[in-house]
Design a protein around this motif. Structure first.
Motif, PDB file in Angstrom:
ATOM      1  N   LEU A  90       0.821  -1.210   0.000  1.00 38.53           N
ATOM      2  CA  LEU A  90       0.000   0.000   0.000  1.00 38.53           C
ATOM      3  C   LEU A  90       0.853   1.258   0.000  1.00 38.53           C
ATOM      4  O   LEU A  90       0.612   2.202  -0.787  1.00 38.53           O
ATOM      5  CB  LEU A  90      -0.929  -0.020   1.222  1.00 38.53           C
ATOM      6  CG  LEU A  90      -1.925   1.132   1.348  1.00 38.53           C
ATOM      7  CD1 LEU A  90      -2.881   1.150   0.169  1.00 38.53           C
ATOM      8  CD2 LEU A  90      -2.710   1.028   2.651  1.00 38.53           C
ATOM      9  N   PHE A  91       1.893   1.303   0.841  1.00 37.43           N
ATOM     10  CA  PHE A  91       2.732   2.507   0.931  1.00 37.43           C
ATOM     11  C   PHE A  91       3.622   2.647  -0.303  1.00 37.43           C
ATOM     12  O   PHE A  91       3.948   3.767  -0.715  1.00 37.43           O
ATOM     13  CB  PHE A  91       3.581   2.453   2.203  1.00 37.43           C
ATOM     14  CG  PHE A  91       2.848   2.916   3.437  1.00 37.43           C
ATOM     15  CD1 PHE A  91       3.042   4.185   3.937  1.00 37.43           C
ATOM     16  CD2 PHE A  91       1.946   2.084   4.091  1.00 37.43           C
ATOM     17  CE1 PHE A  91       2.362   4.625   5.059  1.00 37.43           C
ATOM     18  CE2 PHE A  91       1.268   2.506   5.208  1.00 37.43           C
ATOM     19  CZ  PHE A  91       1.467   3.782   5.705  1.00 37.43           C
ATOM     20  N   THR A  92       3.997   1.539  -0.904  1.00 38.24           N
ATOM     21  CA  THR A  92       4.792   1.618  -2.128  1.00 38.24           C
ATOM     22  C   THR A  92       3.952   2.215  -3.260  1.00 38.24           C
ATOM     23  O   THR A  92       4.442   3.004  -4.071  1.00 38.24           O
ATOM     24  CB  THR A  92       5.294   0.226  -2.522  1.00 38.24           C
ATOM     25  OG1 THR A  92       6.093  -0.297  -1.470  1.00 38.24           O
ATOM     26  CG2 THR A  92       6.132   0.289  -3.795  1.00 38.24           C
ATOM     27  N   ARG A  93       2.693   1.815  -3.277  1.00 36.53           N
ATOM     28  CA  ARG A  93       1.794   2.380  -4.284  1.00 36.53           C
ATOM     29  C   ARG A  93       1.607   3.877  -4.088  1.00 36.53           C
ATOM     30  O   ARG A  93       1.522   4.637  -5.046  1.00 36.53           O
ATOM     31  CB  ARG A  93       0.451   1.642  -4.199  1.00 36.53           C
ATOM     32  CG  ARG A  93      -0.585   2.121  -5.220  1.00 36.53           C
ATOM     33  CD  ARG A  93      -1.918   1.442  -4.943  1.00 36.53           C
ATOM     34  NE  ARG A  93      -2.944   1.988  -5.826  1.00 36.53           N
ATOM     35  CZ  ARG A  93      -4.262   1.890  -5.608  1.00 36.53           C
ATOM     36  NH1 ARG A  93      -4.682   1.266  -4.517  1.00 36.53           N
ATOM     37  NH2 ARG A  93      -5.135   2.403  -6.459  1.00 36.53           N
ATOM     38  N   LEU A  94       1.553   4.306  -2.815  1.00 37.01           N
ATOM     39  CA  LEU A  94       1.320   5.722  -2.529  1.00 37.01           C
ATOM     40  C   LEU A  94       2.583   6.568  -2.630  1.00 37.01           C
ATOM     41  O   LEU A  94       2.546   7.707  -3.141  1.00 37.01           O
ATOM     42  CB  LEU A  94       0.735   5.872  -1.118  1.00 37.01           C
ATOM     43  CG  LEU A  94      -0.685   5.314  -0.873  1.00 37.01           C
ATOM     44  CD1 LEU A  94      -1.047   5.446   0.582  1.00 37.01           C
ATOM     45  CD2 LEU A  94      -1.707   6.044  -1.757  1.00 37.01           C
ATOM     46  N   PHE A  95       3.728   6.044  -2.153  1.00 36.54           N
ATOM     47  CA  PHE A  95       4.929   6.880  -2.047  1.00 36.54           C
ATOM     48  C   PHE A  95       6.113   6.361  -2.856  1.00 36.54           C
ATOM     49  O   PHE A  95       7.219   6.881  -2.730  1.00 36.54           O
ATOM     50  CB  PHE A  95       5.349   6.988  -0.573  1.00 36.54           C
ATOM     51  CG  PHE A  95       4.254   7.541   0.309  1.00 36.54           C
ATOM     52  CD1 PHE A  95       3.947   8.881   0.298  1.00 36.54           C
ATOM     53  CD2 PHE A  95       3.517   6.697   1.131  1.00 36.54           C
ATOM     54  CE1 PHE A  95       2.947   9.393   1.116  1.00 36.54           C
ATOM     55  CE2 PHE A  95       2.521   7.187   1.944  1.00 36.54           C
ATOM     56  CZ  PHE A  95       2.219   8.547   1.937  1.00 36.54           C
ATOM     57  N   GLY A  96       5.900   5.325  -3.619  1.00 33.42           N
ATOM     58  CA  GLY A  96       6.995   4.824  -4.441  1.00 33.42           C
ATOM     59  C   GLY A  96       7.987   4.018  -3.630  1.00 33.42           C
ATOM     60  O   GLY A  96       7.623   3.343  -2.664  1.00 33.42           O
ATOM     61  N   ASP A  97       9.269   4.091  -4.011  1.00 36.05           N
ATOM     62  CA  ASP A  97      10.302   3.296  -3.345  1.00 36.05           C
ATOM     63  C   ASP A  97      10.474   3.649  -1.880  1.00 36.05           C
ATOM     64  O   ASP A  97      10.839   2.812  -1.051  1.00 36.05           O
ATOM     65  CB  ASP A  97      11.648   3.479  -4.072  1.00 36.05           C
ATOM     66  CG  ASP A  97      11.615   2.878  -5.465  1.00 36.05           C
ATOM     67  OD1 ASP A  97      10.747   2.006  -5.692  1.00 36.05           O
ATOM     68  OD2 ASP A  97      12.439   3.277  -6.297  1.00 36.05           O
ATOM     69  N   SER A  98      10.218   4.896  -1.512  1.00 35.55           N
ATOM     70  CA  SER A  98      10.345   5.302  -0.107  1.00 35.55           C
ATOM     71  C   SER A  98       9.243   4.724   0.765  1.00 35.55           C
ATOM     72  O   SER A  98       9.299   4.810   1.992  1.00 35.55           O
ATOM     73  CB  SER A  98      10.340   6.826   0.001  1.00 35.55           C
ATOM     74  OG  SER A  98       9.109   7.354  -0.507  1.00 35.55           O
ATOM     75  N   GLY A  99       8.239   4.144   0.151  1.00 34.74           N
ATOM     76  CA  GLY A  99       7.128   3.583   0.907  1.00 34.74           C
ATOM     77  C   GLY A  99       7.528   2.369   1.736  1.00 34.74           C
ATOM     78  O   GLY A  99       6.885   2.060   2.743  1.00 34.74           O
ATOM     79  N   VAL A 100       8.605   1.678   1.311  1.00 32.25           N
ATOM     80  CA  VAL A 100       9.050   0.499   2.066  1.00 32.25           C
ATOM     81  C   VAL A 100       9.510   0.895   3.463  1.00 32.25           C
ATOM     82  O   VAL A 100       9.113   0.303   4.470  1.00 32.25           O
ATOM     83  CB  VAL A 100      10.180  -0.225   1.311  1.00 32.25           C
ATOM     84  CG1 VAL A 100      10.707  -1.397   2.144  1.00 32.25           C
ATOM     85  CG2 VAL A 100       9.701  -0.710  -0.039  1.00 32.25           C
ATOM     86  N   ALA A 101      10.358   1.924   3.512  1.00 30.47           N
ATOM     87  CA  ALA A 101      10.852   2.386   4.813  1.00 30.47           C
ATOM     88  C   ALA A 101       9.730   2.960   5.654  1.00 30.47           C
ATOM     89  O   ALA A 101       9.654   2.733   6.870  1.00 30.47           O
ATOM     90  CB  ALA A 101      11.949   3.427   4.611  1.00 30.47           C
ATOM     91  N   LEU A 102       8.835   3.709   4.992  1.00 34.81           N
ATOM     92  CA  LEU A 102       7.727   4.307   5.723  1.00 34.81           C
ATOM     93  C   LEU A 102       6.784   3.233   6.260  1.00 34.81           C
ATOM     94  O   LEU A 102       6.303   3.321   7.398  1.00 34.81           O
ATOM     95  CB  LEU A 102       6.964   5.272   4.804  1.00 34.81           C
ATOM     96  CG  LEU A 102       5.887   6.146   5.473  1.00 34.81           C
ATOM     97  CD1 LEU A 102       6.495   6.991   6.586  1.00 34.81           C
ATOM     98  CD2 LEU A 102       5.192   7.033   4.438  1.00 34.81           C
ATOM     99  N   ALA A 103       6.538   2.197   5.475  1.00 32.76           N
ATOM    100  CA  ALA A 103       5.672   1.103   5.916  1.00 32.76           C
ATOM    101  C   ALA A 103       6.297   0.374   7.104  1.00 32.76           C
ATOM    102  O   ALA A 103       5.601  -0.014   8.057  1.00 32.76           O
ATOM    103  CB  ALA A 103       5.431   0.127   4.764  1.00 32.76           C
ATOM    104  N   THR A 104       7.609   0.185   7.058  1.00 27.77           N
ATOM    105  CA  THR A 104       8.301  -0.481   8.172  1.00 27.77           C
ATOM    106  C   THR A 104       8.149   0.317   9.448  1.00 27.77           C
ATOM    107  O   THR A 104       7.867  -0.232  10.527  1.00 27.77           O
ATOM    108  CB  THR A 104       9.782  -0.664   7.841  1.00 27.77           C
ATOM    109  OG1 THR A 104       9.919  -1.440   6.653  1.00 27.77           O
ATOM    110  CG2 THR A 104      10.524  -1.347   8.979  1.00 27.77           C
TER     111      THR A 104
END
Length: 437
Positions: A90-104
């Motif tokens: 979900l966060f990758t879809r919203l924020f791109g590659d930075s979504g992984v760190a944000l999701a973590t």
């Protein structure tokens, strides 16, 4: 803003809702684990006996704790990993590659607060209530995951076996006795259990661990009746004695031929005098051999709980103790055993003796040499060892490897021992002082 709003479609809300649902399920798993492991089986059993179905199911689950915990951990890890995967997508879809760190970061915070700390805090504060609530649903989870858990258990045991570790699921880390004793000690240290209550409960628990030899009255302290003495002297001795039962011997004090009961003696005297028309001289016809009751002998190694059961079964209150060679060693009464539980029992016939313990203002403790180490530990909250000796004097003799003289001082087990008085080979009085004092 318009681009971000474009992602707020049905798939977004379904994913967000699924993540929240998985967090709730994860919290239920975490809280269930804490509730079932922290709950008291004694309290659950009491509730189950009152008809509470949840408590009975919780008891059934905790019977095989390894299987239960394995199922809970499997379910908890499944929902946590699935929630983290959905959040990453979900966060990758919203924020791109930075979504992984944000999701973590976001999922770590959510899982820590709402799936771990919060449910476990509630469960640890109300373990039995939480356990009875989650047990009905959790038993289905355990049943469903049981095949997978069995495979995991097999793998874990094989890996541990490589390192020489053997797992026995039927063995308890602590016995029920040790668990109760530890609880009482902890309760006393925190002030929730009074010393008197702790001593009584511990005294009852320890009956099976102690033997007759540890609390008996030694033969040197036994008052006996010589069957060869004149009848008038025996009657006077029985009336003057504070004891209602006196062993009767012939030839030598250790040759006990019977036990003379004061009540039997008085009853027979009354009968003889009454039949003689009030002539007191009729008591000369007393037959002590017929009047005395058969002696009851017990081994010195008999556990106290077994001896108390025998006293109750045989309806006796008095027994003579013999050693492994059959020689008279001492005597024990039902009252002696009860005193190990409730403390000293005194009545109006007990003689006034010097107190066994005298504590001076300076902190010195004077004790009778015949006082048992256990009684001293209970009275003073000490922890002197009683494996090698029963009495305080016996402990000093064991450590000194000799019979000390008056005035000699020894120091061991964190305590200073001074010999105050000695009668022959017997240490009668000692002065003790703890090093921390």
């Amino acid at each position: 803003m318009g681009d971000f709003a474009a992602y707020l479609d049905t798939a977004f809300w379904v994913s967000a809702g699924a993540i929240l649902l998985l967090l709730v399920i994860s919290g239920l798993f975490s809280g269930s684990e804490t509730a079932l492991t922290a709950s008291s089986r004694g309290k659950l059993k009491a509730q189950a006996d009152k008809g509470e179905t949840g408590a009975q199911r919780a008891l059934t689950l905790t019977d095989d704790s390894e299987r239960m915990i394995g199922a809970i951990l499997l379910g908890n890890n499944l929902v946590n990993i699935l929630a983290a995967s959905l959040a990453t997508a979900l966060f990758t879809r919203l924020f791109g590659d930075s979504g992984v760190a944000l999701a973590t970061l976001v999922m770590t915070l959510l899982v820590l607060v709402f799936a771990e700390v919060l449910p476990k805090t509630y469960a640890i504060s109300n373990p039995e209530r939480a356990a009875t609530r989650v047990a009905p649903a959790l038993r289905w989870v355990v049943a469903i995951f049981s095949p997978v858990v069995s495979v995991v258990r097999f793998i874990v045991r094989r890996v541990l076996a490589v390192f020489g570790v053997r797992i026995d699921p039927d063995s308890n880390i602590l016995s029920v006795h040790e668990e109760i004793a530890g609880t009482l000690a902890l309760g006393h240290s925190t002030g929730s259990v009074e010393k008197e209550h702790r001593d009584r409960l511990m005294g009852a628990l320890d009956l099976s661990e102690r033997t007759v030899e540890e609390i008996m009255r030694h033969r040197s302290q036994i008052e006996t009746v010589n069957a060869e003495d004149p009848i008038a002297d025996i009657i006077a001795q029985c009336i003057a004695s504070p004891h209602s039962r006196l062993p009767m011997y012939r030839d030598e004090p250790e040759n006990i031929i019977g036990i003379l009961y004061a009540r039997d003696l008085v009853r027979e005297m009354h009968r003889l005098v009454l039949e003689a028309g009030g002539d007191y001289s009729a008591i000369s016809a007393l037959d002590l051999n017929a009047l005395a009751r058969p002696p009851y002998f017990v081994p010195e190694t008999t556990p106290l709980d077994e001896q108390m059961q025998e006293f109750l079964r045989l309806r006796r209150h008095f027994a003579l103790v013999v050693d492994e060679y059959g020689a008279l060693h001492g005597l024990i009464t039902l009252e002696d055993i009860l005193e190990e539980i409730v403390g000293e029992i005194e009545d109006e016939y007990d003689t006034d003796l010097a107190p066994e313990i005298e504590v001076s203002e300076a902190g010195d403790v004077q004790v009778d040499g015949a006082m048992t180490i256990r009684d001293l530990n209970r009275a003073m909250d000490w922890s002197l060892p009683d494996e090698e000796a029963v009495t305080v004097a016996g402990l000093v003799i064991h450590e000194a490897q000799a019979i000390p003289e008056e005035g000699q001082v020894f120091s061991f087990h964190g305590t200073r021992f001074e010999i105050v008085a000695r009668d022959g080979n017997r240490i009668t009085r000692l002065r003790l002082r703890r090093r921390e004092s």
